[in-house]
Design a protein around this motif. Sequence first.
Motif, short mmCIF file in Angstrom:
data_model
loop_
_atom_site.label_atom_id
_atom_site.label_comp_id
_atom_site.label_asym_id
_atom_site.label_seq_id
_atom_site.Cartn_x
_atom_site.Cartn_y
_atom_site.Cartn_z
N ALA A 73 0.65 -1.05 -0.10
CA ALA A 73 0.00 -0.13 -0.05
C ALA A 73 0.68 1.28 -0.07
CB ALA A 73 -0.86 0.15 1.28
N CYS A 74 2.12 1.17 0.19
CA CYS A 74 2.98 2.38 0.16
C CYS A 74 3.55 2.72 -1.05
CB CYS A 74 4.10 2.20 1.24
SG CYS A 74 3.42 2.08 2.85
N GLY A 75 3.33 1.59 -2.17
CA GLY A 75 3.87 1.83 -3.47
C GLY A 75 5.24 2.00 -3.53
N TYR A 76 6.10 1.21 -2.91
CA TYR A 76 7.22 1.29 -3.12
C TYR A 76 7.91 0.58 -4.36
CZ TYR A 76 8.07 3.72 1.30
OH TYR A 76 8.03 4.61 2.24
N GLY A 77 7.04 -0.20 -4.92
CA GLY A 77 7.50 -1.11 -6.24
C GLY A 77 7.95 -2.53 -5.70
N ILE A 200 8.76 8.88 -2.80
CA ILE A 200 9.85 8.94 -2.15
C ILE A 200 10.33 8.07 -1.15
CG2 ILE A 200 10.94 10.84 -0.31
CD1 ILE A 200 9.30 13.06 -1.58
N SER A 201 11.44 7.51 -1.48
CA SER A 201 11.85 6.16 -0.57
C SER A 201 13.19 6.34 -0.06
CB SER A 201 11.86 4.90 -1.79
OG SER A 201 12.66 5.28 -2.66
N GLN A 230 3.88 7.18 -0.03
CA GLN A 230 4.67 8.05 0.09
C GLN A 230 4.84 8.47 -1.42
OE1 GLN A 230 5.59 9.91 2.33
NE2 GLN A 230 5.78 8.74 4.27
N ASN A 231 4.00 8.57 -2.30
CA ASN A 231 3.73 9.18 -3.50
C ASN A 231 3.13 10.50 -3.38
OD1 ASN A 231 4.03 6.63 -5.78
ND2 ASN A 231 3.07 5.91 -4.01
#
Length: 278
Positions: A73-77, A200-201, A230-231
């Motif tokens: 769900a945080c979308g870090y890939g 942002i990671s 964090q998109n």
Amino acid sequence: MRRRGMQQQQILLLRLLLVFVLLWALASPIISHTPTMTSSLPPTAAVSSLSEWRSARATYYAAADPRDAVGGACGYGDLVKAGYGMATVGLSESLFQRGQVCGACFELRCVEDLRWCIPGTSIILTATNFCAPNYGFPADGGGHCNPPNQHFVLPIEAFEKIAIWKAGNMPVQYRRIKCRKEGGIRFTIDGSSIFISVLISNVAGAGDIVAVKVKGSRTGWLPMGRNWGQNWHINADLKNQPLSFEVTATNGLTVTSYNVAPKDWNFGQTFEGKQFES
């Protein structure tokens, strides 16, 4: 003689006035001229390197789960390619804070159940996913991630560092800690035309962020909005401009990275900026 007497009375009145002013100053509270820093950040923003231990429970999911490829769900890939590896965790609703906590770091240790715990061990994990509630079950009977449960879901590779896999739903203790990351903050730019989305990671320090600004060579600082996790996004034409970023963490600290992306940047590229102290 009369004039001299009047002068003496005036001098006496002045002395009395000075004594009164001095006594008033001593009795008054001391006023500090040191500037104070105010903050509207939530209570969780006060992240110390060693916050107090709290009680929770933890379960695991199987290896090679598809959620590792999409970053949850945080979308870090892809979490491995993004540098997080298997040291990641999904959080229940009461911990996830609608994605605000993405990127924060937690230390977990197994407690109470001596049959399954691996003594003297703990593991540090980065929040990358959300464990959705299941209201078909009560919070104490299958709805592990239902409010108000404090629940963590780990990859089995991480779970087995603190407990034997047969343990299942384990009592644990957790605490927020500072994140330690290699390299700088990473900015992955996506979007199309004048819509720009930035993931942002790899954020050290507090790990989770509350505000982002972007600046082109032909613009001032432009605030970005949180899209999800964090998109962060903005509607602006920033093509053919070197990009700078200002990132503010939940502890109120800000890092500014100038000209991170060169003038000829393209969508899909990742750039590395400065880093918070860990």
